[in-house]
Structure formats: C-alpha cells, structure tokens
Design an enzyme around this catalytic site. Structure first.
Site, PDB file in Angstrom:
ATOM      1  N   LYS A  14    -100.196  24.936  -1.071  1.00 52.83           N
ATOM      2  CA  LYS A  14    -100.632  25.802  -1.890  1.00 52.83           C
ATOM      3  C   LYS A  14    -101.794  26.323  -0.518  1.00 52.83           C
ATOM      4  O   LYS A  14    -101.321  26.764   0.434  1.00 52.83           O
ATOM      5  CB  LYS A  14    -102.037  25.240  -2.593  1.00 52.83           C
ATOM      6  CG  LYS A  14    -102.858  24.014  -2.117  1.00 52.83           C
ATOM      7  CD  LYS A  14    -103.566  23.606  -3.111  1.00 52.83           C
ATOM      8  CE  LYS A  14    -103.788  21.708  -2.807  1.00 52.83           C
ATOM      9  NZ  LYS A  14    -103.568  20.911  -3.503  1.00 52.83           N
ATOM     10  N   MET A  70    -111.478  16.166   1.907  1.00 52.73           N
ATOM     11  CA  MET A  70    -111.413  16.899   0.327  1.00 52.73           C
ATOM     12  C   MET A  70    -112.572  16.894  -0.068  1.00 52.73           C
ATOM     13  O   MET A  70    -112.213  16.648  -1.581  1.00 52.73           O
ATOM     14  CB  MET A  70    -110.379  16.389  -0.883  1.00 52.73           C
ATOM     15  CG  MET A  70    -108.533  16.751   0.709  1.00 52.73           C
ATOM     16  SD  MET A  70    -107.060  15.755  -0.193  1.00 52.73           S
ATOM     17  CE  MET A  70    -107.585  14.550  -0.165  1.00 52.73           C
ATOM     18  N   ASP A 101     -96.564  21.810   4.964  1.00 52.94           N
ATOM     19  CA  ASP A 101     -97.441  22.271   4.078  1.00 52.94           C
ATOM     20  C   ASP A 101     -98.841  23.412   4.719  1.00 52.94           C
ATOM     21  O   ASP A 101     -98.253  24.105   6.070  1.00 52.94           O
ATOM     22  CB  ASP A 101     -98.437  21.155   4.026  1.00 52.94           C
ATOM     23  CG  ASP A 101     -98.973  20.489   4.520  1.00 52.94           C
ATOM     24  OD1 ASP A 101     -98.582  18.844   4.409  1.00 52.94           O
ATOM     25  OD2 ASP A 101     -99.337  20.925   5.318  1.00 52.94           O
TER      26      ASP A 101
HETATM   27  N1  SAH Z   1    -103.099  14.330   6.362  1.00 54.46           N
HETATM   28  C1  SAH Z   1    -104.247  15.234   6.790  1.00 54.46           C
HETATM   29  C2  SAH Z   1    -104.968  14.786   5.560  1.00 54.46           C
HETATM   30  C3  SAH Z   1    -104.816  15.692   4.661  1.00 54.46           C
HETATM   31  S1  SAH Z   1    -105.397  15.765   2.781  1.00 54.46           S
HETATM   32  C4  SAH Z   1    -105.543  14.241   8.152  1.00 54.46           C
HETATM   33  O1  SAH Z   1    -104.365  13.110   8.357  1.00 54.46           O
HETATM   34  O2  SAH Z   1    -106.172  15.034   8.021  1.00 54.46           O
HETATM   35  C5  SAH Z   1    -106.570  17.687   3.243  1.00 54.46           C
HETATM   36  C6  SAH Z   1    -108.236  17.114   3.934  1.00 54.46           C
HETATM   37  O3  SAH Z   1    -107.944  17.347   5.223  1.00 54.46           O
HETATM   38  C7  SAH Z   1    -108.491  18.940   3.502  1.00 54.46           C
HETATM   39  O4  SAH Z   1    -109.488  18.636   2.503  1.00 54.46           O
HETATM   40  C8  SAH Z   1    -109.621  18.269   4.841  1.00 54.46           C
HETATM   41  O5  SAH Z   1    -110.671  17.483   4.608  1.00 54.46           O
HETATM   42  C9  SAH Z   1    -109.119  17.568   5.726  1.00 54.46           C
HETATM   43  N2  SAH Z   1    -108.288  18.034   7.471  1.00 54.46           N
HETATM   44  C10 SAH Z   1    -107.142  18.764   7.409  1.00 54.46           C
HETATM   45  N3  SAH Z   1    -107.230  19.371   8.804  1.00 54.46           N
HETATM   46  C11 SAH Z   1    -109.079  18.939   8.604  1.00 54.46           C
HETATM   47  C12 SAH Z   1    -109.273  20.342  10.158  1.00 54.46           C
HETATM   48  N4  SAH Z   1    -108.762  20.763  10.714  1.00 54.46           N
HETATM   49  N5  SAH Z   1    -110.085  20.337  10.108  1.00 54.46           N
HETATM   50  C13 SAH Z   1    -111.425  19.618   9.127  1.00 54.46           C
HETATM   51  N6  SAH Z   1    -110.765  19.372   7.279  1.00 54.46           N
HETATM   52  C14 SAH Z   1    -109.125  19.022   7.913  1.00 54.46           C
END
Ligand code: SAH
Length: 267
Positions: free
Chosen positions: A73, A186, A52
């Site tokens: 996306k 999110m 993704d």
């Molecule tokens: N599976 C992922 C979450 C996916 S939902 C996990 O465990 O982290 C997507 C959300 O993850 C984004 O909207 C943001 O809130 C967060 N996110 C993912 N990578 C990030 C990063 N490098 N910095 C800040 N927020 C992050």
C-alpha cells in the site's frame, strides 16, 4: 579484505535459486547493511521481485535485471489483496521465474509469510523462507535500547497494535501484568488507546516508552517519553509510520548507552 573477496569465500555456502521456485524473504528494517547474505544472493539471482511498501528503494535497486512488482500500500493506492498476491506468486512461478517475495523485516513476523507459504504449498510450488532482521530488533539496536538487559527483563513481548478495539484483540492488561517490555508493531494509529490500556492494566504511568520511526534509514526518528505522555508527544513531534512503540525499563538504557558510545567515539 574487500567485501567482494569475503563474499567470494562465502559463495559456496549460498544456495542457487531454481527457476519456478519462490523465496519468501525478509529485507530487514531498511538499511542495506542489515540484509542477510541469502537475500543479497537472491536479489542477484531473481527474475521477479514481488515486494511490499516497506522495502527500501535502495535495496530494490540491487535487483538489477529483475521485474519489480510493487504490491504494497501507499503511494496513493490500496495494497493488493492477499489473494491477488498469492495468485501473482503462483503465476510467476508457473511461468518458470525465480520469484523473490520480499518483505520488510522478517517474513514470519507480522508479515503474512505463513499465509503465503500455505498458498504456495497448496499450488504445489517449492518455496524457501529467508529470514530477515525484524524491525523491532533492528530499531532497538539502532536506538540504543537493548532488547534484554540483565536485571531489567527476562522476556520481551512482540505485539501488534493493529487490532485494538476488535473482539479478538490481545488482553493488554495481561501483557502489562507480566512486567516485561513490549514492542508494538503497527501501533502508532492506536497509540492513545494502547497506552491507556497498559496503564489501566497496571503499568505505572512513568514507565519509559519510545516511538522509533523509519528505523535504520536516513529518516530515522526516535522519541523517548513516558507511557502517560507518549501519545501526545508523538503527535506533537509528528511521528509517522512505519513506527514501533517500545514500552518498559529497557528504554531508559538509551540515554546511558548513547552517551557511552559518544564518549568512546570522541576519545
Ligand atoms: N515483517 C515486518 C513487520 C511488518 S508489519 C518485520 O518483521 O519488521 C509493519 C510494521 O512493522 C510497521 O507498522 C512498523 O510497526 C514496523 N516497521 C517495519 N519497518 C520499520 C522501520 N524501519 N521502522 C520502524 N518500524 C518499522
């Protein structure tokens, strides 16, 4: 010892990737240093990587020789529908590929990993889950915010801010009443409503709060404010997705820990 030698010693512990299997894996928050060895080994063995948008390009470059399928996306197009992603995973596995389904953070934390595992099982395809560092913990470590701190908190809440205003949304006032820190995935788009709901739920407006964007990457940005000013300050600073929101006393540790870190570094 060099990294290569260390890896060679660990290699016998690493499971070989069978053709026709799917590994649902987490790539961590961005920085390659936060990949697990299972995922590193999977990047080297995979025939196809279905990833993704949150997976950093520097990590995908390590999947030399694998076909890359971007189903995230951004980049001007909508994300592939979950059913299409499931169908792609099944088709690639049935074609005898070693399929690495790579997600940002951890596949089982707001990552739809459970849905994909269910679809693979229904299709009779063997799969394995490779956890990753979820962005909440990667981001807090990077920003100098301890997830737990004796005297400050005894629990930590991981929540999604995606469903605000929807009928089945979280009871934000109930979360506020726990008095425990909350990390919101999110949450940037609904930040005004989230901070308002937490204040209405009883958190004092001066509660320390932060937005951490693009954590662990060279673009990382950290904004510290208070619950009542966070949304406005985040807009002014132009904070953008992907970003996490951290609310609670643990945020106030950042200043102290960063200062201590700088002191020992320059000593
Ligand atoms: N599976 C992922 C979450 C996916 S939902 C996990 O465990 O982290 C997507 C959300 O993850 C984004 O909207 C943001 O809130 C967060 N996110 C993912 N990578 C990030 C990063 N490098 N910095 C800040 N927020 C992050």
């Amino acid at each position: 010892m060099t990294l290569e030698k260390t890896l060679a010693r660990l290699a016998p512990e690493i499971v070989p990737f069978q053709p026709g299997h799917v590994w649902l894996a987490g790539a961590g928050p961005g920085n390659a240093g936060q990949l697990t060895l299972d995922v590193v080994s999977a990047l080297g063995q995979a025939d196809a990587v279905v990833h993704d948008a949150l997976v950093d390009p520097s990590i995908l470059r390590a999947a030399d020789g694998a076909d890359l399928h971007n189903v995230g996306k951004r980049g001007g197009r909508a994300s592939a529908d979950q059913d299409e992603i499931n169908a792609l995973l099944v088709a690639l596995a049935r074609g005898g590929k070693r399929v690495l389904r790579l997600k940002g953070g951890d596949p089982y934390v707001f990552g739809r990993g459970g849905e994909e595992a269910r679809a693979l099982a229904a299709a009779g395809i063997a799969f394995r889950i490779l956890p990753g560092v979820t962005s909440a913990f990667g981001a807090m470590a990077s920003a100098g915010i301890p997830a737990t701190m004796r005297g400050l908190n005894k629990a930590i809440i991981l929540a999604t801010g995606h469903g605000l205003g929807q009928e089945d949304d979280l009871d934000w006032a109930a979360l506020a009443r726990t008095g425990q820190p909350i990390v919101i995935y999110m949450g940037l788009r609904n930040l005004d409503a989230i901070t308002r709901a937490l204040i209405e739920g009883g958190l004092v407006p001066s509660t320390p709060a932060a937005v951490i964007a693009a954590a662990t990457t060279p673009q990382e940005q950290v904004l510290v404010a208070t619950l009542d000013t966070l949304a406005a300050e985040s807009r002014t600073a132009g904070m953008s997705s992907p970003a996490l929101v951290v609310v609670g006393g643990i945020v106030s540790m950042r200043a102290e820990l960063m200062q201590l870190e700088a002191m020992v570094r320059s000593a």
